[in-house]
Write an enzyme that holds these catalytic residues in place. Structure first.
Site, PDB file in Angstrom:
ATOM      1  N   HIS A  16       0.784  -1.114   0.023  1.00 44.89           N
ATOM      2  CA  HIS A  16      -0.046  -0.050   0.119  1.00 44.89           C
ATOM      3  C   HIS A  16       0.855   1.114   0.038  1.00 44.89           C
ATOM      4  O   HIS A  16       1.685   1.433   0.999  1.00 44.89           O
ATOM      5  CB  HIS A  16      -0.655   0.090   1.222  1.00 44.89           C
ATOM      6  CG  HIS A  16      -1.869  -1.131   1.388  1.00 44.89           C
ATOM      7  ND1 HIS A  16      -3.148  -1.050   0.832  1.00 44.89           N
ATOM      8  CD2 HIS A  16      -1.498  -2.359   1.948  1.00 44.89           C
ATOM      9  CE1 HIS A  16      -3.418  -2.455   0.993  1.00 44.89           C
ATOM     10  NE2 HIS A  16      -2.652  -3.201   1.622  1.00 44.89           N
ATOM     11  N   LEU A  17       0.765   1.924  -1.051  1.00 48.65           N
ATOM     12  CA  LEU A  17       1.610   3.322  -1.168  1.00 48.65           C
ATOM     13  C   LEU A  17       0.761   4.511  -0.786  1.00 48.65           C
ATOM     14  O   LEU A  17       1.293   5.559  -0.720  1.00 48.65           O
ATOM     15  CB  LEU A  17       2.129   3.611  -2.395  1.00 48.65           C
ATOM     16  CG  LEU A  17       3.372   2.299  -3.021  1.00 48.65           C
ATOM     17  CD1 LEU A  17       3.595   2.769  -4.397  1.00 48.65           C
ATOM     18  CD2 LEU A  17       4.303   2.279  -1.901  1.00 48.65           C
ATOM     19  N   ARG A  18      -0.466   4.403  -0.725  1.00 46.19           N
ATOM     20  CA  ARG A  18      -1.342   5.518  -0.454  1.00 46.19           C
ATOM     21  C   ARG A  18      -1.191   6.731  -1.554  1.00 46.19           C
ATOM     22  O   ARG A  18      -0.812   6.323  -2.723  1.00 46.19           O
ATOM     23  CB  ARG A  18      -1.373   6.221   0.776  1.00 46.19           C
ATOM     24  CG  ARG A  18      -1.308   5.203   1.930  1.00 46.19           C
ATOM     25  CD  ARG A  18      -2.512   4.256   1.952  1.00 46.19           C
ATOM     26  NE  ARG A  18      -2.161   3.560   3.431  1.00 46.19           N
ATOM     27  CZ  ARG A  18      -2.812   2.433   3.779  1.00 46.19           C
ATOM     28  NH1 ARG A  18      -3.665   1.904   2.648  1.00 46.19           N
ATOM     29  NH2 ARG A  18      -2.651   1.714   4.865  1.00 46.19           N
ATOM     30  N   ASN A  42      -6.888   0.376  -2.767  1.00 47.06           N
ATOM     31  CA  ASN A  42      -7.807   0.836  -1.680  1.00 47.06           C
ATOM     32  C   ASN A  42      -7.645   2.270  -1.245  1.00 47.06           C
ATOM     33  O   ASN A  42      -7.599   2.377  -0.024  1.00 47.06           O
ATOM     34  CB  ASN A  42      -7.978  -0.257  -0.727  1.00 47.06           C
ATOM     35  CG  ASN A  42      -6.653  -0.329   0.002  1.00 47.06           C
ATOM     36  OD1 ASN A  42      -5.469  -0.168  -0.205  1.00 47.06           O
ATOM     37  ND2 ASN A  42      -6.809  -0.649   1.462  1.00 47.06           N
ATOM     38  N   LYS A 100      -8.047  -6.581  -7.705  1.00 49.77           N
ATOM     39  CA  LYS A 100      -8.135  -7.000  -6.289  1.00 49.77           C
ATOM     40  C   LYS A 100      -9.489  -7.167  -5.898  1.00 49.77           C
ATOM     41  O   LYS A 100     -10.472  -6.393  -5.650  1.00 49.77           O
ATOM     42  CB  LYS A 100      -7.412  -5.804  -5.620  1.00 49.77           C
ATOM     43  CG  LYS A 100      -7.413  -6.090  -3.995  1.00 49.77           C
ATOM     44  CD  LYS A 100      -6.491  -7.127  -3.525  1.00 49.77           C
ATOM     45  CE  LYS A 100      -6.884  -7.672  -1.824  1.00 49.77           C
ATOM     46  NZ  LYS A 100      -5.616  -6.862  -1.036  1.00 49.77           N
ATOM     47  N   HIS A 137      -8.444 -10.680  -0.850  1.00 44.30           N
ATOM     48  CA  HIS A 137      -8.421 -10.579   0.643  1.00 44.30           C
ATOM     49  C   HIS A 137      -9.347 -11.559   1.134  1.00 44.30           C
ATOM     50  O   HIS A 137     -10.592 -11.538   0.985  1.00 44.30           O
ATOM     51  CB  HIS A 137      -8.942  -9.105   1.252  1.00 44.30           C
ATOM     52  CG  HIS A 137      -8.710  -8.837   2.462  1.00 44.30           C
ATOM     53  ND1 HIS A 137      -7.775  -8.147   2.938  1.00 44.30           N
ATOM     54  CD2 HIS A 137      -9.685  -9.489   3.577  1.00 44.30           C
ATOM     55  CE1 HIS A 137      -7.910  -8.220   4.154  1.00 44.30           C
ATOM     56  NE2 HIS A 137      -9.006  -9.103   4.749  1.00 44.30           N
ATOM     57  N   HIS A 175      -1.694 -12.360   1.933  1.00 49.69           N
ATOM     58  CA  HIS A 175      -1.255 -12.478   3.275  1.00 49.69           C
ATOM     59  C   HIS A 175      -2.064 -13.551   4.066  1.00 49.69           C
ATOM     60  O   HIS A 175      -2.871 -13.177   4.767  1.00 49.69           O
ATOM     61  CB  HIS A 175      -1.651 -11.051   3.804  1.00 49.69           C
ATOM     62  CG  HIS A 175      -3.121 -10.295   3.409  1.00 49.69           C
ATOM     63  ND1 HIS A 175      -4.188 -11.004   3.497  1.00 49.69           N
ATOM     64  CD2 HIS A 175      -3.204  -9.105   2.982  1.00 49.69           C
ATOM     65  CE1 HIS A 175      -5.136 -10.193   3.055  1.00 49.69           C
ATOM     66  NE2 HIS A 175      -4.621  -8.940   2.840  1.00 49.69           N
ATOM     67  N   LEU A 220      -5.020  -6.550   9.276  1.00 50.43           N
ATOM     68  CA  LEU A 220      -5.968  -7.549   8.886  1.00 50.43           C
ATOM     69  C   LEU A 220      -5.406  -8.375   7.710  1.00 50.43           C
ATOM     70  O   LEU A 220      -4.706  -7.536   6.883  1.00 50.43           O
ATOM     71  CB  LEU A 220      -7.062  -6.880   8.757  1.00 50.43           C
ATOM     72  CG  LEU A 220      -8.067  -6.463   9.821  1.00 50.43           C
ATOM     73  CD1 LEU A 220      -9.056  -5.530   9.476  1.00 50.43           C
ATOM     74  CD2 LEU A 220      -8.681  -7.520  10.800  1.00 50.43           C
ATOM     75  N   ASP A 248       2.562  -6.495   2.357  1.00 47.59           N
ATOM     76  CA  ASP A 248       1.455  -5.770   2.966  1.00 47.59           C
ATOM     77  C   ASP A 248       1.694  -4.451   3.810  1.00 47.59           C
ATOM     78  O   ASP A 248       1.031  -4.138   4.746  1.00 47.59           O
ATOM     79  CB  ASP A 248       0.361  -6.790   3.838  1.00 47.59           C
ATOM     80  CG  ASP A 248      -0.973  -6.192   3.714  1.00 47.59           C
ATOM     81  OD1 ASP A 248      -1.282  -5.190   3.113  1.00 47.59           O
ATOM     82  OD2 ASP A 248      -1.853  -6.818   4.705  1.00 47.59           O
ATOM     83  N   HIS A 252       0.031   3.910   7.955  1.00 42.67           N
ATOM     84  CA  HIS A 252      -0.969   4.654   8.610  1.00 42.67           C
ATOM     85  C   HIS A 252      -0.256   5.759   9.527  1.00 42.67           C
ATOM     86  O   HIS A 252       0.726   5.467  10.184  1.00 42.67           O
ATOM     87  CB  HIS A 252      -2.055   4.031   9.555  1.00 42.67           C
ATOM     88  CG  HIS A 252      -2.909   3.167   8.693  1.00 42.67           C
ATOM     89  ND1 HIS A 252      -4.160   3.470   8.174  1.00 42.67           N
ATOM     90  CD2 HIS A 252      -2.875   1.607   8.534  1.00 42.67           C
ATOM     91  CE1 HIS A 252      -4.835   2.684   7.656  1.00 42.67           C
ATOM     92  NE2 HIS A 252      -4.021   1.546   7.880  1.00 42.67           N
ATOM     93  N   ALA A 264      -6.119  -0.842  10.911  1.00 41.64           N
ATOM     94  CA  ALA A 264      -5.379  -1.970  10.775  1.00 41.64           C
ATOM     95  C   ALA A 264      -4.365  -1.465   9.789  1.00 41.64           C
ATOM     96  O   ALA A 264      -4.394  -1.002   8.609  1.00 41.64           O
ATOM     97  CB  ALA A 264      -6.176  -2.918  10.295  1.00 41.64           C
TER      98      ALA A 264
HETATM   99  O1  DOR Z   1      -3.889  -4.564   7.783  1.00 37.69           O
HETATM  100  C1  DOR Z   1      -4.275  -4.147   6.733  1.00 37.69           C
HETATM  101  N1  DOR Z   1      -4.177  -3.117   6.165  1.00 37.69           N
HETATM  102  N2  DOR Z   1      -4.901  -5.064   6.108  1.00 37.69           N
HETATM  103  C2  DOR Z   1      -5.203  -4.736   4.974  1.00 37.69           C
HETATM  104  O2  DOR Z   1      -6.180  -5.663   4.390  1.00 37.69           O
HETATM  105  C3  DOR Z   1      -5.507  -3.288   4.457  1.00 37.69           C
HETATM  106  C4  DOR Z   1      -4.382  -2.598   4.922  1.00 37.69           C
HETATM  107  C5  DOR Z   1      -4.404  -0.911   4.820  1.00 37.69           C
HETATM  108  O3  DOR Z   1      -4.854  -0.683   3.675  1.00 37.69           O
HETATM  109  O4  DOR Z   1      -4.237  -0.299   5.722  1.00 37.69           O
HETATM  110 ZN    ZN Z   2      -3.071  -5.112   2.060  1.00 36.35          ZN
END
Ligand code: DOR
Ligand code: ZN
Length: 346
Positions: A16-18, A42, A100, A137, A175, A220, A248, A252, A264
Site C-alpha cells: 500500500h503506497l497511498r 484501496n 483485487k 483478501h 497475506h 488484517l 502488505d 497509517h 489496521a
Molecule cells: O492491515 C491491513 N491494512 N490489512 C488490509 O487488508 C488493508 C491494509 C490497509 O490498507 O491499511
Molecule cells: Zn493489503
C-alpha cells in the site's frame, strides 16, 4: 556461518503506497530494495478503472526519487459494477497486472468491495479467459464469525466454491495467515498461490497484547496462534513456488493507529528484507530466501526476475528505525522484536 548473501533484486507482491504526502514519504522505502511492487488500489475513492490505474501510476512515478529503479505494477479494485471490457483492456495495456477482491467491509477502504461474489461472475469469466490473476483478501465479513476464524471460514465458504466454479482462474490468496490457508494452497494446483507478509512470519497473536495493547501490531488479517505462524514459516522457506513475498506494508499516520479505534496496518517497507533474512536464518533456510522474495512471484505473474542483485551482510545490530516523517505526520516502522543484524547494501 553465512555472513553475506546475494540474491536477485526482490519484488513486493502486495504493498500500500497511498497518495499525496504519504506516497512521497513511503515510496522511497519500497523503491530502495524492491525492483517492482504490486500496488494495492484501496484508496479513497478506490482505483477501479484502467483510467484510475493509469493516473495513479503516473502519480507514483512522479513521486519516485531521482534515479530510482522501480516499476509499479498496478491493480484494479473490483466492485460489483466493474466493467469486464475495461478489465480486459487494462490487462492488455500491460500496465495493470491483477484485480483485487475485497469482500465489502473486510478491511481499510473496502466499503466499495464485493458483497456477493456471484455479482462479479462476468468479470471472473473474462479474467479466466485472459489469464489475469485475482488477488483476494480472504476473510469473511460476517460479524458473527470470530475475527481469528475469518480466514479459515472464507476458504471453506468462498474460496473453495470459487475454485470449483472457475478452475482456470488464477488466484492469489493474499497475506495468508493460517495453517488452513497454507494447506489449501498446497493441496491445490499452480492456479492458486499465496503471498505471505513479513510481519505474519514474525508475530503471533500474543504479541498484540504483550504487556499492554500494541496498536502497531494490529493488522488484517489479524495475527493468529503460534502454530499458524509456524505453518507460514514452513511454507515461506520451503521453496514451493506458490508462496512468495507480499509485505502488505500498510502505512497509517501514528495518531490514527494510536487511538481508541486504531487502523489496521503495519508499515514494514523499510526493514522487511533485514527481518526476512533473520527469519530465514533462524529457520536454517537462507538459501531459500531468493525464491521467496525474487523468483517465485515473477514466475506466477509471468514476468522475468529483476535484473540486478541485492546483497545482505551480517554485522552488528542496527538501532531501531525512527518513524518515517511525512508532511502529514509520522509513521512508525515495524519493530520485529529482535535485533536486526542483517544489513542491506544499497
Ligand atoms: O492491515 C491491513 N491494512 N490489512 C488490509 O487488508 C488493508 C491494509 C490497509 O490498507 O491499511
Ligand atoms: Zn493489503
Amino acid at each position: 556461518m553465512t555472513s553475506s548473501l546475494t540474491i536477485q533484486r526482490p519484488d513486493d507482491w502486495h504493498v500500500h503506497l497511498r497518495d499525496g504526502a504519504i506516497l512521497r514519504a513511503v515510496l522511497p522505502e519500497t523503491a530502495r530494495h524492491f525492483g517492482r511492487a504490486l500496488i494495492m488500489p484501496n484508496l479513497l475513492p478506490p482505483m477501479v478503472t484502467l483510467q484510475d490505474a493509469k493516473a495513479y501510476r503516473l502519480r507514483i512515478l512522479d513521486a519516485l526519487p531521482e534515479g530510482a529503479d522501480f516499476t509499479p505494477l498496478m491493480t484494479l479494485y473490483l466492485t460489483e459494477n466493474t466493467d469486464a471490457k475495461d478489465v480486459k483492456a487494462a490487462y492488455a495495456s500491460g500496465m495493470v497486472n491483477a484485480v483485487k477482491l475485497y469482500p465489502a467491509g473486510a478491511t481499510t477502504n473496502s466499503a466499495s468491495g464485493v458483497a456477493d461474489i456471484n455479482n462479479v461472475s462476468q468479470v471472473l469469466e473474462v479474467m479466466s479467459e485472459i489469464g489475469m490473476p485475482l488477488c483476494v483478501h480472504g476473510e469473511v465479513t460476517d460479524p458473527e464469525v470470530d475475527i481469528f476464524d475469518r480466514e479459515a471460514r472464507f476458504i471453506d465458504t468462498v474460496l473453495a466454491p470459487l475454485r470449483r466454479r472457475f478452475p482456470g482462474l488464477r488466484i492469489v490468496l493474499e497475506h495468508v495467515t493460517t495453517k488452513q490457508g497454507v494447506e489449501f494452497v498446497q493441496n491445490s494446483n499452480a492456479n492458486l498461490a499465496a503471498t505471505i507478509t513479513t510481519h505474519h512470519l514474525i508475530l503471533d497473536r500474543n504479541d498484540i497484547f504483550k504487556g499492554g495493547i500494541r496498536p502497531h501490531y494490529y493488522c488484517l488479517p489479524i495475527a493468529k496462534r503460534a502454530l499458524h505462524r509456524a505453518a507460514l514459516r514452513r511454507a515461506a522457506t520451503s521453496g514451493d513456488k506458490r508462496f512468495f513475498l507480499g509485505t502488505d506494508s500498510a502505512p497509517h499516520l501514528d495518531p490514527t493507529k494510536e487511538s481508541a479505534c486504531g487502523c489496521a496496518g503495519i508499515f514494514s517497507a523499510s526493514n522487511t528484507m533485514a527481518c526476512l533474512a533473520q527469519v530465514f536464518e533462524d529457520e536454517n533456510a537462507l538459501p531459500k530466501l531468493e525464491a521467496f522474495t525474487s523468483l517465485s512471484g515473477p514466475a506466477f505473474y509471468g514476468l522475468a526476475p529483476n535484473p540486478g542483485t541485492l546483497t545482505l551482510t551480517k554485522g552488528t545490530a542496527l538501532p531501531p528505525l525512527a518513524p518515517i516523517a511525512t508532511d502529514d505526520g509520522p509513521i512508525t516502522v515495524f519493530d520485529p522484536g529482535f535485533p536486526l543484524c542483517w544489513h542491506v547494501n544499497t
